[in-house]
Write an enzyme that holds these catalytic residues in place. Structure first.
Site, PDB file in Angstrom:
ATOM      1  N   GLU A  32       0.816  -1.217   0.000  1.00 26.93           N
ATOM      2  CA  GLU A  32       0.000   0.000   0.000  1.00 26.93           C
ATOM      3  C   GLU A  32       0.847   1.262   0.000  1.00 26.93           C
ATOM      4  O   GLU A  32       0.528   2.237  -0.674  1.00 26.93           O
ATOM      5  CB  GLU A  32      -0.955   0.004   1.195  1.00 26.93           C
ATOM      6  N   TYR A  74       8.761  10.374  -4.050  1.00 26.72           N
ATOM      7  CA  TYR A  74       8.196  10.568  -2.708  1.00 26.72           C
ATOM      8  C   TYR A  74       8.995   9.787  -1.676  1.00 26.72           C
ATOM      9  O   TYR A  74       8.494   8.872  -1.028  1.00 26.72           O
ATOM     10  CB  TYR A  74       6.730  10.145  -2.661  1.00 26.72           C
ATOM     11  N   TYR A 109      -6.389   6.507   3.992  1.00 27.98           N
ATOM     12  CA  TYR A 109      -6.504   5.484   2.952  1.00 27.98           C
ATOM     13  C   TYR A 109      -5.776   4.198   3.354  1.00 27.98           C
ATOM     14  O   TYR A 109      -6.348   3.101   3.342  1.00 27.98           O
ATOM     15  CB  TYR A 109      -5.959   5.972   1.596  1.00 27.98           C
ATOM     16  N   ASP A 130      -9.780   6.435  -2.171  1.00 27.78           N
ATOM     17  CA  ASP A 130      -8.613   6.894  -2.925  1.00 27.78           C
ATOM     18  C   ASP A 130      -9.099   7.585  -4.197  1.00 27.78           C
ATOM     19  O   ASP A 130     -10.289   7.838  -4.368  1.00 27.78           O
ATOM     20  CB  ASP A 130      -7.686   5.713  -3.243  1.00 27.78           C
ATOM     21  N   CYS A 179     -13.951   2.137 -14.851  1.00 25.45           N
ATOM     22  CA  CYS A 179     -14.440   3.523 -14.730  1.00 25.45           C
ATOM     23  C   CYS A 179     -13.226   4.450 -14.736  1.00 25.45           C
ATOM     24  O   CYS A 179     -12.935   5.138 -13.770  1.00 25.45           O
ATOM     25  CB  CYS A 179     -15.259   3.679 -13.449  1.00 25.45           C
ATOM     26  N   CYS A 231     -18.640   2.870 -20.341  1.00 26.58           N
ATOM     27  CA  CYS A 231     -20.016   2.961 -19.852  1.00 26.58           C
ATOM     28  C   CYS A 231     -20.940   1.951 -20.536  1.00 26.58           C
ATOM     29  O   CYS A 231     -21.922   1.505 -19.951  1.00 26.58           O
ATOM     30  CB  CYS A 231     -20.553   4.375 -20.049  1.00 26.58           C
ATOM     31  N   CYS A 269     -20.978  -1.309 -18.658  1.00 23.99           N
ATOM     32  CA  CYS A 269     -20.852  -1.091 -17.217  1.00 23.99           C
ATOM     33  C   CYS A 269     -22.001  -1.731 -16.449  1.00 23.99           C
ATOM     34  O   CYS A 269     -23.168  -1.516 -16.758  1.00 23.99           O
ATOM     35  CB  CYS A 269     -20.811   0.402 -16.909  1.00 23.99           C
TER      36      CYS A 269
END
Length: 362
Positions: A44, A89, A127, A145, A200, A207, A210
DNA sequence: AAGCCGGGGTC
DNA sequence: GACCCAGGCTT
Protein backbone atom coordinates in the site's frame (compact mmCIF):
# COMPACT_ATOMS: atom_id res chain seq x y z
CA UNK A 1 -40.45 4.15 -8.17
CA UNK A 2 -39.97 7.31 -6.13
CA UNK A 3 -36.68 9.07 -5.48
CA UNK A 4 -35.96 7.72 -2.04
CA UNK A 5 -36.51 4.08 -2.80
CA UNK A 6 -34.56 4.46 -6.02
CA UNK A 7 -31.60 5.87 -4.14
CA UNK A 8 -31.82 3.15 -1.52
CA UNK A 9 -31.77 0.53 -4.24
CA UNK A 10 -28.59 1.80 -5.82
CA UNK A 11 -26.94 2.31 -2.43
CA UNK A 12 -27.61 -1.23 -1.31
CA UNK A 13 -26.89 -2.94 -4.62
CA UNK A 14 -23.75 -0.92 -5.32
CA UNK A 15 -21.31 -3.03 -3.30
CA UNK A 16 -22.67 -6.44 -4.36
CA UNK A 17 -22.58 -5.43 -8.02
CA UNK A 18 -18.93 -4.39 -7.74
CA UNK A 19 -17.99 -7.51 -5.82
CA UNK A 20 -19.58 -9.60 -8.56
CA UNK A 21 -17.80 -7.61 -11.24
CA UNK A 22 -14.52 -8.03 -9.36
CA UNK A 23 -14.83 -11.80 -9.16
CA UNK A 24 -14.75 -11.87 -12.95
CA UNK A 25 -12.30 -9.09 -13.80
CA UNK A 26 -9.72 -8.90 -11.03
CA UNK A 27 -6.08 -8.89 -11.97
CA UNK A 28 -3.66 -11.36 -10.43
CA UNK A 29 -1.41 -9.16 -8.30
CA UNK A 30 1.22 -10.41 -5.84
CA UNK A 31 -0.16 -8.63 -2.76
CA UNK A 32 -3.51 -10.26 -3.32
CA UNK A 33 -2.07 -13.62 -2.28
CA UNK A 34 -1.37 -12.69 1.31
CA UNK A 35 -3.10 -11.48 4.45
CA UNK A 36 0.18 -10.68 6.14
CA UNK A 37 -0.32 -7.11 7.38
CA UNK A 38 3.37 -6.38 6.83
CA UNK A 39 3.24 -7.25 3.14
CA UNK A 40 -0.07 -5.50 2.65
CA UNK A 41 1.30 -2.40 4.35
CA UNK A 42 4.41 -2.56 2.16
CA UNK A 43 2.35 -2.82 -1.00
CA UNK A 44 0.00 0.00 0.00
CA UNK A 45 2.80 2.41 0.78
CA UNK A 46 4.53 1.58 -2.48
CA UNK A 47 1.28 2.16 -4.35
CA UNK A 48 0.57 5.58 -2.84
CA UNK A 49 0.27 7.95 -5.81
CA UNK A 50 1.89 5.22 -7.87
CA UNK A 51 0.47 3.05 -10.62
CA UNK A 52 0.30 -0.69 -10.15
CA UNK A 53 2.55 -1.33 -13.14
CA UNK A 54 5.22 0.94 -11.73
CA UNK A 55 5.02 -0.30 -8.15
CA UNK A 56 4.84 -4.03 -8.77
CA UNK A 57 8.56 -4.71 -9.44
CA UNK A 58 9.46 -2.63 -6.37
CA UNK A 59 7.14 -4.71 -4.23
CA UNK A 60 8.80 -7.91 -5.42
CA UNK A 61 12.25 -6.54 -4.67
CA UNK A 62 11.27 -5.33 -1.21
CA UNK A 63 9.68 -8.63 -0.23
CA UNK A 64 12.81 -10.43 -1.40
CA UNK A 65 15.11 -8.09 0.48
CA UNK A 66 13.00 -7.78 3.65
CA UNK A 67 10.73 -10.76 4.21
CA UNK A 68 9.42 -9.58 7.58
CA UNK A 69 8.86 -6.31 9.39
CA UNK A 70 11.81 -7.21 11.62
CA UNK A 71 14.05 -7.50 8.57
CA UNK A 72 12.92 -4.11 7.38
CA UNK A 73 13.48 -2.66 10.84
CA UNK A 74 17.09 -3.82 10.78
CA UNK A 75 17.72 -2.57 7.26
CA UNK A 76 20.32 0.04 6.58
CA UNK A 77 18.43 3.18 5.62
CA UNK A 78 20.73 3.99 2.72
CA UNK A 79 20.20 0.52 1.32
CA UNK A 80 16.44 0.92 1.74
CA UNK A 81 16.52 4.24 -0.09
CA UNK A 82 18.55 2.69 -2.85
CA UNK A 83 15.88 0.04 -3.31
CA UNK A 84 13.30 2.81 -3.37
CA UNK A 85 15.23 4.76 -6.00
CA UNK A 86 13.03 5.79 -8.92
CA UNK A 87 9.73 5.52 -7.09
CA UNK A 88 9.66 9.12 -5.89
CA UNK A 89 8.20 10.57 -2.71
CA UNK A 90 11.17 9.37 -0.71
CA UNK A 91 9.66 10.30 2.61
CA UNK A 92 7.56 7.17 2.10
CA UNK A 93 10.71 5.07 2.41
CA UNK A 94 11.91 6.89 5.50
CA UNK A 95 8.49 6.59 7.16
CA UNK A 96 8.42 2.92 6.20
CA UNK A 97 11.68 2.37 7.99
CA UNK A 98 10.59 4.34 11.05
CA UNK A 99 7.30 2.46 11.37
CA UNK A 100 9.02 -0.90 10.87
CA UNK A 101 11.32 -0.12 13.76
CA UNK A 102 8.44 1.10 15.90
CA UNK A 103 6.41 -2.06 15.28
CA UNK A 104 9.41 -4.27 15.89
CA UNK A 105 10.86 -2.55 18.91
CA UNK A 106 7.87 -0.94 20.65
CA UNK A 107 5.05 -3.29 19.64
CA UNK A 108 7.17 -6.44 19.85
CA UNK A 109 6.58 -7.20 16.21
CA UNK A 110 2.80 -7.19 16.46
CA UNK A 111 1.38 -5.06 13.66
CA UNK A 112 -1.46 -2.70 14.69
CA UNK A 113 -4.70 -4.45 13.78
CA UNK A 114 -7.39 -1.76 13.84
CA UNK A 115 -8.04 1.27 11.66
CA UNK A 116 -7.58 3.65 14.59
CA UNK A 117 -4.28 2.13 15.69
CA UNK A 118 -2.96 1.94 12.15
CA UNK A 119 -3.66 5.65 11.69
CA UNK A 120 -1.13 6.44 14.41
CA UNK A 121 1.77 5.02 12.38
CA UNK A 122 4.07 7.30 10.41
CA UNK A 123 3.19 7.22 6.73
CA UNK A 124 -0.22 5.61 7.29
CA UNK A 125 -3.09 7.98 6.59
CA UNK A 126 -6.79 7.35 6.24
CA UNK A 127 -6.50 5.48 2.95
CA UNK A 128 -3.68 3.15 3.95
CA UNK A 129 -5.16 2.49 7.38
CA UNK A 130 -8.47 1.45 5.80
CA UNK A 131 -6.68 -0.71 3.26
CA UNK A 132 -4.64 -2.63 5.83
CA UNK A 133 -7.51 -2.88 8.32
CA UNK A 134 -9.84 -4.37 5.72
CA UNK A 135 -7.42 -6.50 3.68
CA UNK A 136 -5.49 -7.99 6.58
CA UNK A 137 -8.05 -7.93 9.39
CA UNK A 138 -11.44 -7.79 7.69
CA UNK A 139 -12.48 -4.53 9.34
CA UNK A 140 -15.47 -2.89 7.67
CA UNK A 141 -13.85 0.47 6.84
CA UNK A 142 -13.97 1.94 3.33
CA UNK A 143 -10.92 2.94 1.35
CA UNK A 144 -11.26 6.35 -0.29
CA UNK A 145 -8.61 6.89 -2.92
CA UNK A 146 -8.55 8.58 -6.32
CA UNK A 147 -10.44 5.69 -7.89
CA UNK A 148 -13.18 5.84 -5.27
CA UNK A 149 -13.65 9.59 -5.73
CA UNK A 150 -14.10 9.07 -9.44
CA UNK A 151 -16.49 6.12 -9.23
CA UNK A 152 -18.67 7.66 -6.52
CA UNK A 153 -18.74 11.10 -8.13
CA UNK A 154 -19.99 9.55 -11.34
CA UNK A 155 -22.43 6.95 -10.05
CA UNK A 156 -24.02 9.31 -7.52
CA UNK A 157 -23.61 12.48 -9.58
CA UNK A 158 -21.66 14.34 -6.92
CA UNK A 159 -20.52 17.72 -8.23
CA UNK A 160 -18.55 18.88 -5.22
CA UNK A 161 -14.92 19.78 -5.82
CA UNK A 162 -13.03 16.74 -4.51
CA UNK A 163 -10.08 18.87 -3.42
CA UNK A 164 -12.12 20.54 -0.67
CA UNK A 165 -12.48 19.37 2.91
CA UNK A 166 -16.27 19.32 2.83
CA UNK A 167 -16.28 17.16 -0.28
CA UNK A 168 -13.89 14.69 1.35
CA UNK A 169 -16.40 14.37 4.19
CA UNK A 170 -19.25 13.84 1.75
CA UNK A 171 -17.40 11.05 -0.04
CA UNK A 172 -16.22 9.41 3.18
CA UNK A 173 -19.76 9.38 4.56
CA UNK A 174 -21.16 7.88 1.37
CA UNK A 175 -18.37 5.30 1.23
CA UNK A 176 -19.19 4.35 4.80
CA UNK A 177 -22.82 3.72 3.93
CA UNK A 178 -21.96 1.73 0.82
CA UNK A 179 -19.57 -0.69 2.50
CA UNK A 180 -22.32 -1.71 4.92
CA UNK A 181 -23.96 -3.63 2.08
CA UNK A 182 -20.79 -5.42 1.07
CA UNK A 183 -20.66 -9.17 1.39
CA UNK A 184 -16.97 -8.91 2.30
CA UNK A 185 -15.35 -5.55 3.15
CA UNK A 186 -11.92 -6.55 1.85
CA UNK A 187 -13.27 -7.80 -1.44
CA UNK A 188 -15.47 -4.73 -1.84
CA UNK A 189 -12.59 -2.33 -1.19
CA UNK A 190 -10.43 -4.14 -3.72
CA UNK A 191 -13.35 -4.20 -6.11
CA UNK A 192 -14.15 -0.50 -6.16
CA UNK A 193 -10.51 0.43 -6.67
CA UNK A 194 -10.01 -2.18 -9.36
CA UNK A 195 -13.19 -1.00 -11.03
CA UNK A 196 -11.95 2.59 -11.04
CA UNK A 197 -8.53 1.55 -12.29
CA UNK A 198 -9.56 -0.59 -15.25
CA UNK A 199 -13.23 0.15 -16.04
CA UNK A 200 -14.44 3.52 -14.73
CA UNK A 201 -11.24 5.15 -15.96
CA UNK A 202 -10.52 8.89 -15.98
CA UNK A 203 -10.52 9.41 -19.73
CA UNK A 204 -12.50 6.69 -21.49
CA UNK A 205 -14.83 4.93 -19.05
CA UNK A 206 -16.45 1.87 -20.55
CA UNK A 207 -20.02 2.96 -19.85
CA UNK A 208 -21.55 0.73 -22.51
CA UNK A 209 -20.43 -2.44 -20.74
CA UNK A 210 -20.85 -1.09 -17.22
CA UNK A 211 -22.70 -3.14 -14.59
CA UNK A 212 -23.74 0.10 -12.85
CA UNK A 213 -25.00 1.77 -16.00
CA UNK A 214 -28.68 1.80 -15.03
CA UNK A 215 -27.93 3.38 -11.68
CA UNK A 216 -25.20 5.79 -12.74
CA UNK A 217 -26.24 9.45 -12.58
CA UNK A 218 -23.30 10.52 -14.73
CA UNK A 219 -24.11 8.05 -17.48
CA UNK A 220 -27.82 8.79 -17.39
CA UNK A 221 -27.16 12.53 -17.68
CA UNK A 222 -24.16 12.27 -20.01
CA UNK A 223 -21.77 13.82 -17.51
CA UNK A 224 -19.25 11.00 -17.07
CA UNK A 225 -16.54 13.14 -18.64
CA UNK A 226 -17.24 16.10 -16.33
CA UNK A 227 -16.98 14.08 -13.12
CA UNK A 228 -15.31 14.11 -10.72
CA UNK A 229 -14.97 17.88 -10.37
CA UNK A 230 -11.43 18.71 -9.37
CA UNK A 231 -10.22 22.27 -9.08
CA UNK A 232 -6.95 22.82 -10.84
CA UNK A 233 -4.63 24.88 -8.79
CA UNK A 234 -4.27 28.06 -10.76
CA UNK A 235 -0.64 28.97 -11.27
CA UNK A 236 0.13 32.31 -9.70
CA UNK A 237 -0.11 34.90 -12.41
CA UNK A 238 2.68 37.45 -12.59
CA UNK A 239 1.58 41.02 -13.31
CA UNK A 240 3.53 44.25 -13.62
CA UNK A 241 1.89 47.55 -12.74
CA UNK A 242 3.38 50.97 -13.29
CA UNK A 243 1.47 53.65 -11.42
CA UNK A 244 1.72 57.35 -12.22
CA UNK A 245 0.59 59.48 -9.31
CA UNK A 246 -0.19 62.96 -10.58
CA UNK A 247 -0.06 65.63 -7.88
CA UNK A 248 -1.23 69.23 -8.23
CA UNK A 249 -2.17 71.79 -5.59
CA UNK A 250 -1.88 69.09 -2.93
CA UNK A 251 -4.39 66.84 -4.66
CA UNK A 252 -3.82 63.44 -6.21
CA UNK A 253 -5.48 61.94 -9.28
CA UNK A 254 -7.29 58.65 -8.69
CA UNK A 255 -9.92 56.61 -10.49
CA UNK A 256 -12.32 53.87 -9.64
CA UNK A 257 -11.47 50.43 -11.03
CA UNK A 258 -14.38 49.37 -13.16
CA UNK A 259 -13.02 46.46 -15.16
CA UNK A 260 -13.75 42.84 -14.33
CA UNK A 261 -10.43 42.36 -12.64
CA UNK A 262 -8.90 42.47 -9.20
CA UNK A 263 -9.98 45.30 -6.94
CA UNK A 264 -13.20 46.02 -8.77
CA UNK A 265 -14.82 49.25 -7.46
CA UNK A 266 -11.75 50.20 -5.47
CA UNK A 267 -9.67 53.27 -6.29
CA UNK A 268 -6.14 53.46 -7.56
CA UNK A 269 -3.95 55.74 -9.67
CA UNK A 270 -3.24 56.06 -13.34
CA UNK A 271 -2.07 52.58 -14.31
CA UNK A 272 0.04 51.11 -17.07
CA UNK A 273 0.23 47.36 -17.09
CA UNK A 274 3.06 45.64 -18.90
CA UNK A 275 3.85 42.03 -19.73
CA UNK A 276 7.16 41.97 -17.91
CA UNK A 277 9.63 44.11 -16.00
CA UNK A 278 9.97 46.67 -18.78
CA UNK A 279 9.82 50.25 -17.62
CA UNK A 280 6.62 51.68 -19.02
CA UNK A 281 7.86 55.27 -18.81
CA UNK A 282 11.20 54.78 -20.49
CA UNK A 283 9.70 52.64 -23.19
CA UNK A 284 7.33 55.45 -24.13
CA UNK A 285 4.24 53.34 -23.79
CA UNK A 286 2.27 56.33 -22.57
CA UNK A 287 -1.00 57.22 -24.23
CA UNK A 288 -1.42 60.80 -25.43
CA UNK A 289 -3.23 62.32 -22.45
CA UNK A 290 -0.82 60.88 -19.89
CA UNK A 291 2.23 61.78 -21.93
CA UNK A 292 1.02 65.38 -22.07
CA UNK A 293 0.81 65.52 -18.28
CA UNK A 294 4.15 63.83 -17.69
CA UNK A 295 5.87 66.36 -19.93
CA UNK A 296 4.52 69.23 -17.83
CA UNK A 297 5.61 67.69 -14.55
CA UNK A 298 8.70 66.81 -12.62
CA UNK A 299 9.45 63.51 -10.99
CA UNK A 300 9.29 63.78 -7.22
CA UNK A 301 12.06 61.54 -6.04
CA UNK A 302 12.78 57.97 -7.09
CA UNK A 303 10.05 55.50 -8.00
CA UNK A 304 8.82 53.25 -5.19
CA UNK A 305 8.50 49.54 -5.79
CA UNK A 306 6.40 47.01 -3.91
CA UNK A 307 4.90 43.57 -4.34
CA UNK A 308 1.36 42.53 -3.55
CA UNK A 309 0.63 38.85 -3.22
CA UNK A 310 -2.90 37.66 -3.96
CA UNK A 311 -4.06 34.06 -3.85
CA UNK A 312 -3.71 33.76 -7.59
CA UNK A 313 -1.58 36.71 -8.66
CA UNK A 314 1.70 38.35 -7.78
CA UNK A 315 1.56 42.02 -8.61
CA UNK A 316 4.81 43.92 -8.85
CA UNK A 317 4.04 47.61 -8.67
CA UNK A 318 6.24 50.60 -9.41
CA UNK A 319 4.99 54.04 -8.31
CA UNK A 320 6.09 57.31 -9.93
CA UNK A 321 5.05 60.47 -8.12
CA UNK A 322 4.78 63.36 -10.59
CA UNK A 323 4.37 66.99 -9.51
CA UNK A 324 2.36 69.09 -11.93
CA UNK A 325 1.93 72.88 -12.09
CA UNK A 326 -1.14 74.36 -10.42
CA UNK A 327 -3.08 74.55 -13.65
CA UNK A 328 -1.88 71.82 -16.02
CA UNK A 329 -3.02 72.20 -19.60
CA UNK A 330 -5.07 69.54 -21.31
CA UNK A 331 -7.53 67.19 -19.63
CA UNK A 332 -6.95 64.32 -17.25
CA UNK A 333 -6.82 60.83 -18.75
CA UNK A 334 -10.14 59.04 -18.74
CA UNK A 335 -11.78 58.44 -15.37
CA UNK A 336 -9.10 60.23 -13.33
CA UNK A 337 -10.29 62.79 -10.80
CA UNK A 338 -8.55 65.08 -8.31
CA UNK A 339 -8.96 64.23 -4.65
CA UNK A 340 -7.65 65.89 -1.50
CA UNK A 341 -5.77 63.74 0.97
CA UNK A 342 -8.77 63.75 3.29
CA UNK A 343 -11.05 62.61 0.48
CA UNK A 344 -8.61 59.88 -0.45
CA UNK A 345 -8.64 58.64 3.11
CA UNK A 346 -12.32 57.91 2.74
CA UNK A 347 -12.06 56.13 -0.58
CA UNK A 348 -11.95 52.34 -0.69
CA UNK A 349 -8.51 51.31 -1.95
CA UNK A 350 -6.48 48.14 -2.40
CA UNK A 351 -3.93 47.47 0.32
CA UNK A 352 -1.23 48.00 -2.27
CA UNK A 353 -2.38 51.61 -2.67
CA UNK A 354 -2.98 52.23 1.02
CA UNK A 355 0.51 51.03 1.86
CA UNK A 356 2.02 53.29 -0.73
CA UNK A 357 0.12 56.31 0.57
CA UNK A 358 1.14 55.61 4.14
CA UNK A 359 4.71 55.23 3.03
CA UNK A 360 4.40 58.56 1.23
CA UNK A 361 2.55 60.66 3.79
CA UNK A 362 3.15 58.73 6.99
C1' DA B 1 -6.69 25.02 3.85
C1' DA B 2 -2.69 25.03 1.03
C1' DG B 3 1.96 23.67 -0.21
C1' DC B 4 5.07 20.14 -0.80
C1' DC B 5 6.88 15.84 -2.28
C1' DG B 6 8.38 12.73 -7.81
C1' DG B 7 8.77 9.64 -11.33
C1' DG B 8 6.26 7.75 -15.06
C1' DG B 9 2.30 6.62 -18.17
C1' DT B 10 -1.30 8.38 -21.12
C1' DC B 11 -3.88 11.10 -24.20
C1' DG C 1 1.71 19.70 -22.10
C1' DA C 2 -1.81 18.49 -18.88
C1' DC C 3 -3.59 15.11 -16.13
C1' DC C 4 -3.31 11.37 -13.06
C1' DC C 5 -1.59 7.69 -10.21
C1' DA C 6 -4.18 2.12 -4.23
C1' DG C 7 -1.70 9.83 -0.39
C1' DG C 8 0.40 11.78 3.64
C1' DC C 9 2.89 15.28 6.13
C1' DT C 10 3.90 20.02 7.29
C1' DT C 11 2.86 24.70 7.89
Amino acid sequence: MNWLSDLNTIETSFAPILEQWYSVHKRDLPWRHTRDPYRIWLSEVILQQTRVAQGKPYYERFVDAYATVADLAQADERELLRLWQGLGYYSRARNLHQTARYVTLQLEGKFPDTYQDLLKMKGIGSYTAAAIASFAFGERVPVVDGNVYRVLARVFGIEEDITTTTAKKTFAALANRLIQSADDPATYNQAIMEFGAIHCTPVAPDCLLCPLQQGCVAYLTGRQHQLPVKAKKAPVRERFFTYLIFRSKGKLALRERKAKDVWQNLHDFYLLETEDHQDALQDLLLPEAALNLVQQGVMAGLPVESVQLLSHQRIRAKFYLIDLPDEPTGSLPTDLHWFTIDEINDLPKPVLITNYLENLFG
